[in-house]
Design an enzyme around this catalytic site. Structure first.
Site, PDB file in Angstrom:
ATOM      1  CD  GLU A 169      -3.654  -2.184  -9.174  1.00 49.15           C
ATOM      2  OE1 GLU A 169      -3.862  -3.070  -9.444  1.00 49.15           O
ATOM      3  OE2 GLU A 169      -3.502  -1.942  -8.081  1.00 49.15           O
TER       4      GLU A 169
ATOM      5  CG  ASP B  11       0.509   1.475  11.149  1.00 44.78           C
ATOM      6  OD1 ASP B  11      -0.074   0.906  12.399  1.00 44.78           O
ATOM      7  OD2 ASP B  11      -0.669   1.822  10.418  1.00 44.78           O
TER       8      ASP B  11
END
Length: 296
Positions: A211, A237
């Site tokens: 990240e 979903d």
């Protein structure tokens, strides 16, 4: 904050907002994604270790089988007192043996199985589930045909136009060739959040990622993404995720207008790519996906 997968592509060639609000950034021209072994190695699980055990039988030699059940082939037989190396245990056929009555089968270090009913050993851990087989690569026509049932069911349950669902899946999974979709049937990069995986996923799969914050500082971390038993479950979903996220509520005023629906979803912050709507609608037009919006 940016999330970059380490050494592999998880999704298709688009930048979009995930469940947690992080962004998943992909390199253009990435390959088809993780192979099954690589995917599960990404969880950081410890390598298997074995423990010592011993066969105890007053019923004659005990069968070692190719799988955890009486219907599996016998590969060899072991006499009373034979030493064994055991890795883990899995449920199977119930057996009444010399040591105990048990429905557990012990996996040996060579991958074969012996009924726990005839083994004396320390307590074994449960074997991890096998890595799912990767989905086969499909042609565009095959992918669309496979996608239609789940997309239409998502429309009936949640109101997301089928054409939108299919086009987003094509764009975000690279026609099902991304690591998340080919291994975990996750076509939209939806994450688990606090261990919650919603009503349609089978669980969570942790991938190591890197990240980077807005200042460009990067660090290694991991993210859990939802796993599914089928494409249809992933599509349903996706509908559940949009329907139950308040930020996307304005889109549901356009459940019978696919173009307006995807525009409203983008405006609500689903994707950061300024051309996202154009890309989705181009796919819907090129492959005539609007024909699947039957509104029934």
């Amino acid at each position: 904050m940016l999330t970059v997968t380490k050494g592999t592509s998880l999704m298709g060639h688009t930048t979009r907002r995930l469940l947690t609000g992080a962004l998943l950034v992909l390199a253009a021209g990435a390959g088809p994604g993780l192979a099954p072994g690589a995917a599960h190695a990404a969880t950081g699980a410890a390598p298997q270790t074995s423990v010592a055990g011993r066969v105890r039988t007053t019923d004659g030699a005990v069968n070692v089988r190719s799988g955890p059940g009486l219907g599996n082939a016998v590969v060899r037989r072991m006499a009373d007192g034979a030493a064994v190396r055991l890795v883990c245990a899995v449920p199977g056929d119930r057996v009444s043996g010399t040591v105990r009555t048990s429905a557990l089968w012990d996996r040996l270090s060579d991958g074969r199985y012996i009924s726990h009913a005839y083994v004396v050993s320390a307590t074994l851990r449960t074997c991890p589930p096998p890595a799912p087989a990767p989905a086969p690569a499909l042609t565009p026509d095959e992918f669309i045909a496979a996608a239609v049932p789940g997309a239409r069911k998502s429309w009936r349950e949640y109101g997301v136009p089928a054409s939108v669902t299919i086009a987003q899946a094509i764009l975000e999974s690279g026609w099902g060739r991304s690591g998340l979709s080919s291994v975990d049937r996750n076509y939209f990069g939806i994450k688990c959040q606090g261990g919650y995986h919603g009503p349609h996923a089978t669980g969570c799969h942790v991938y190591k990622t890197t990240e980077c914050d807005k200042a460009g500082k990067c660090f290694e971390t991991s993210d859990a993404f939802r796993t599914y038993a089928s494409m249809a479950r992933s599509f349903r979903d996706h509908g559940h995720f949009l329907k139950n996220n308040k930020r996307y509520a304005p889109a549901f005023a356009h459940t019978k207008d696919a173009n307006k629906f995807i525009s409203a979803v983008w405006k609500a912050g689903y994707a950061t790519d300024p051309n996202y709507v154009a890309k989705v609608t181009k796919i819907m037009t090129r492959y005539d996906l609007y024909q699947y919006d039957t509104w029934k």
